[in-house]
Structure formats: structure tokens, C-alpha cells
Scaffold this motif. Sequence first.
Motif, PDB file in Angstrom:
ATOM      1  N   ARG A  93       0.845  -1.200   0.000  1.00 42.53           N
ATOM      2  CA  ARG A  93       0.000   0.000   0.000  1.00 42.53           C
ATOM      3  C   ARG A  93       0.881   1.252   0.000  1.00 42.53           C
ATOM      4  NH1 ARG A  93      -5.479  -0.720   2.311  1.00 42.53           N
ATOM      5  NH2 ARG A  93      -6.114  -2.671   1.374  1.00 42.53           N
ATOM      6  N   PRO A  94       1.605   1.506  -1.084  1.00 47.14           N
ATOM      7  CA  PRO A  94       2.590   2.593  -1.096  1.00 47.14           C
ATOM      8  C   PRO A  94       2.005   3.968  -0.757  1.00 47.14           C
ATOM      9  CG  PRO A  94       2.250   1.712  -3.314  1.00 47.14           C
ATOM     10  CD  PRO A  94       1.515   0.823  -2.366  1.00 47.14           C
ATOM     11  N   ARG A  95       0.741   4.200  -1.057  1.00 54.76           N
ATOM     12  CA  ARG A  95       0.112   5.488  -0.759  1.00 54.76           C
ATOM     13  C   ARG A  95       0.166   5.807   0.729  1.00 54.76           C
ATOM     14  NH1 ARG A  95      -4.421   7.775   1.146  1.00 54.76           N
ATOM     15  NH2 ARG A  95      -5.379   5.846   1.779  1.00 54.76           N
ATOM     16  N   LEU A  96       0.101   4.774   1.566  1.00 56.49           N
ATOM     17  CA  LEU A  96       0.103   4.984   3.012  1.00 56.49           C
ATOM     18  C   LEU A  96       1.462   5.428   3.548  1.00 56.49           C
ATOM     19  CD1 LEU A  96      -2.074   2.033   4.339  1.00 56.49           C
ATOM     20  CD2 LEU A  96      -2.706   4.423   4.039  1.00 56.49           C
ATOM     21  N   CYS A  97       2.513   5.217   2.803  1.00 57.06           N
ATOM     22  CA  CYS A  97       3.857   5.536   3.295  1.00 57.06           C
ATOM     23  C   CYS A  97       4.040   7.023   3.575  1.00 57.06           C
ATOM     24  CB  CYS A  97       4.916   5.033   2.321  1.00 57.06           C
ATOM     25  SG  CYS A  97       5.048   3.232   2.363  1.00 57.06           S
ATOM     26  N   ARG A  98       3.288   7.870   2.901  1.00 57.48           N
ATOM     27  CA  ARG A  98       3.401   9.305   3.176  1.00 57.48           C
ATOM     28  C   ARG A  98       2.570   9.720   4.386  1.00 57.48           C
ATOM     29  NH1 ARG A  98       0.409   9.896  -2.381  1.00 57.48           N
ATOM     30  NH2 ARG A  98       2.515   9.625  -3.104  1.00 57.48           N
ATOM     31  N   VAL A 119      13.943   7.420   4.307  1.00 57.26           N
ATOM     32  CA  VAL A 119      12.539   7.484   3.886  1.00 57.26           C
ATOM     33  C   VAL A 119      11.935   8.879   4.073  1.00 57.26           C
ATOM     34  CG1 VAL A 119      12.161   5.023   4.308  1.00 57.26           C
ATOM     35  CG2 VAL A 119      11.542   6.681   6.092  1.00 57.26           C
ATOM     36  N   GLY A 120      12.702   9.801   4.649  1.00 59.78           N
ATOM     37  CA  GLY A 120      12.176  11.153   4.877  1.00 59.78           C
ATOM     38  C   GLY A 120      11.047  11.144   5.886  1.00 59.78           C
ATOM     39  N   GLY A 121      11.163  10.296   6.892  1.00 59.55           N
ATOM     40  CA  GLY A 121      10.085  10.122   7.867  1.00 59.55           C
ATOM     41  C   GLY A 121      10.093  11.160   8.975  1.00 59.55           C
ATOM     42  N   LEU A 122       8.979  11.274   9.630  1.00 64.22           N
ATOM     43  CA  LEU A 122       8.834  12.154  10.777  1.00 64.22           C
ATOM     44  C   LEU A 122       8.914  11.297  12.034  1.00 64.22           C
ATOM     45  CD1 LEU A 122       6.383  15.074  11.065  1.00 64.22           C
ATOM     46  CD2 LEU A 122       6.801  13.604  13.002  1.00 64.22           C
ATOM     47  N   MET A 123       9.795  11.660  12.960  1.00 63.92           N
ATOM     48  CA  MET A 123      10.038  10.861  14.160  1.00 63.92           C
ATOM     49  C   MET A 123       9.650  11.639  15.408  1.00 63.92           C
ATOM     50  SD  MET A 123      11.177   8.117  15.634  1.00 63.92           S
ATOM     51  CE  MET A 123      12.232   7.210  14.521  1.00 63.92           C
ATOM     52  N   LEU A 124       8.939  10.971  16.312  1.00 63.79           N
ATOM     53  CA  LEU A 124       8.688  11.491  17.653  1.00 63.79           C
ATOM     54  C   LEU A 124       9.522  10.659  18.620  1.00 63.79           C
ATOM     55  CD1 LEU A 124       4.806  11.963  17.658  1.00 63.79           C
ATOM     56  CD2 LEU A 124       6.546  13.746  17.588  1.00 63.79           C
ATOM     57  N   TRP A 125      10.233  11.353  19.501  1.00 56.69           N
ATOM     58  CA  TRP A 125      11.080  10.662  20.477  1.00 56.69           C
ATOM     59  C   TRP A 125      10.319  10.498  21.774  1.00 56.69           C
ATOM     60  CZ3 TRP A 125      15.017   8.737  18.005  1.00 56.69           C
ATOM     61  CH2 TRP A 125      15.505   9.390  16.891  1.00 56.69           C
ATOM     62  N   ILE A 137       0.859  15.105  13.464  1.00 52.49           N
ATOM     63  CA  ILE A 137      -0.280  14.654  12.649  1.00 52.49           C
ATOM     64  C   ILE A 137      -0.631  15.715  11.618  1.00 52.49           C
ATOM     65  CG2 ILE A 137      -2.760  14.167  12.691  1.00 52.49           C
ATOM     66  CD1 ILE A 137      -2.258  12.791  15.443  1.00 52.49           C
ATOM     67  N   GLN A 138      -0.742  16.960  12.049  1.00 55.76           N
ATOM     68  CA  GLN A 138      -1.080  18.041  11.118  1.00 55.76           C
ATOM     69  C   GLN A 138      -0.037  18.156  10.011  1.00 55.76           C
ATOM     70  OE1 GLN A 138      -1.483  21.399  13.748  1.00 55.76           O
ATOM     71  NE2 GLN A 138      -3.508  20.772  14.462  1.00 55.76           N
ATOM     72  N   SER A 139       1.230  18.056  10.379  1.00 51.69           N
ATOM     73  CA  SER A 139       2.307  18.162   9.403  1.00 51.69           C
ATOM     74  C   SER A 139       2.252  17.028   8.380  1.00 51.69           C
ATOM     75  CB  SER A 139       3.649  18.155  10.143  1.00 51.69           C
ATOM     76  OG  SER A 139       4.714  18.145   9.233  1.00 51.69           O
ATOM     77  N   VAL A 140       2.096  15.804   8.854  1.00 53.05           N
ATOM     78  CA  VAL A 140       2.065  14.643   7.962  1.00 53.05           C
ATOM     79  C   VAL A 140       0.847  14.700   7.041  1.00 53.05           C
ATOM     80  CG1 VAL A 140       1.686  12.134   7.932  1.00 53.05           C
ATOM     81  CG2 VAL A 140       3.469  13.107   9.360  1.00 53.05           C
ATOM     82  N   LEU A 141      -0.298  15.060   7.573  1.00 57.39           N
ATOM     83  CA  LEU A 141      -1.509  15.103   6.743  1.00 57.39           C
ATOM     84  C   LEU A 141      -1.435  16.223   5.704  1.00 57.39           C
ATOM     85  CD1 LEU A 141      -4.350  14.281   9.282  1.00 57.39           C
ATOM     86  CD2 LEU A 141      -3.174  12.755   7.687  1.00 57.39           C
ATOM     87  N   ARG A 142      -0.890  17.382   6.076  1.00 50.13           N
ATOM     88  CA  ARG A 142      -0.721  18.478   5.105  1.00 50.13           C
ATOM     89  C   ARG A 142       0.201  18.043   3.973  1.00 50.13           C
ATOM     90  NH1 ARG A 142      -0.585  22.143   9.454  1.00 50.13           N
ATOM     91  NH2 ARG A 142       1.671  21.938   9.534  1.00 50.13           N
ATOM     92  N   LYS A 143       1.322  17.444   4.339  1.00 49.59           N
ATOM     93  CA  LYS A 143       2.290  16.997   3.340  1.00 49.59           C
ATOM     94  C   LYS A 143       1.679  15.934   2.420  1.00 49.59           C
ATOM     95  CE  LYS A 143       6.906  14.969   2.966  1.00 49.59           C
ATOM     96  NZ  LYS A 143       8.040  14.407   3.716  1.00 49.59           N
ATOM     97  N   ALA A 144       0.984  14.970   2.998  1.00 48.15           N
ATOM     98  CA  ALA A 144       0.360  13.903   2.204  1.00 48.15           C
ATOM     99  C   ALA A 144      -0.690  14.471   1.265  1.00 48.15           C
ATOM    100  CB  ALA A 144      -0.254  12.848   3.124  1.00 48.15           C
ATOM    101  N   THR A 145      -1.492  15.406   1.749  1.00 43.48           N
ATOM    102  CA  THR A 145      -2.541  16.010   0.920  1.00 43.48           C
ATOM    103  C   THR A 145      -1.923  16.769  -0.248  1.00 43.48           C
ATOM    104  OG1 THR A 145      -4.027  16.158   2.816  1.00 43.48           O
ATOM    105  CG2 THR A 145      -4.520  17.574   0.939  1.00 43.48           C
TER     106      THR A 145
END
Length: 154
Positions: A93-98, A119-125, A137-145
Amino acid sequence: MAQKKWFAPIEEKTHDIGELDLPKKCLVLDDDEDFVRVMTDFLQTQNWQVHTAKSGVEGLKKIMADDFDLVICDMVMPNLPGDMFYLAVERTRPRLCRRFIFMTGHKGDPKIDAFIRRVGGLMLWKPFQMHELQMAIQSVLRKATRMEESEQTN
């Protein structure tokens, strides 16, 4: 003899009900039950429908059976760690990777750092505060959209 009208003419009526605020689906992968409970409670207050998995293998089964708007994934889990889970999702499901947010308590692990950079991922420590999760969440969803809109116009 005049005919009776049994029905009034049909008038189209529309009702503005505003934007429906339907819950979005989130998959949380972590083997720490107490941590998952806290995250689930918080996400539900933010109108997320939360599904959980204790391992990458269990998470893959859920990914194959359903679609998700967001995936929050611990990097260190039994039976398929976060990086291997991500790579499996990338194939199926490659679409989910973003739409991934990664998290770990293993700050400074070179293998995890290299994977996140690749992978250019976002990490929370861990430990992190819920407002940090909300911002991620807001950042990831904005970027994906933005990425999905760009793909549709091309």
C-alpha cells in the motif's frame, strides 16, 4: 371535468449541513499497552477512529484489510520492527507511506536514524507530549494532501 392535481410540483430543496466531521482512521502500532491506551484516548478526543496492533505482523494484517488516513508506528516491536513494517507497507500500500509518523525511545540509534533519513520520515522521540503528536499529525496530513493533489494534477 377538470383533473385534480394529486401531487404538488416537485421543488428541489437542499439543506446545508456543513462539513461533516467524520472520524478518520488511524492505526497505532506499539507493544506497550499503557502507552497505546493513552494515545488512543487522546486520538479519540481529536475525532480519530483508532485501530491498534502490538506488532508489525498484526499491523500488516490490518493494513491489508482496511485503509487508514494515518499510521503511527513504533520502531522497536516484536515480530517485525517498524522499519520492516514500513517496507512491507511500501510494497503493498505505497500510498500509506506518506502518512506515517514513527516513534521510538531509542534516540541516537544509528540504524533507526539512517532509516528515517532514507525514507524522509517524521520521528517522535518517546516520551513526547500529546501536543507534539498533534503537530506531527497536522504536518504529515498536510504533506500527504499536497503530494496527492500534485499527483492528481499531473
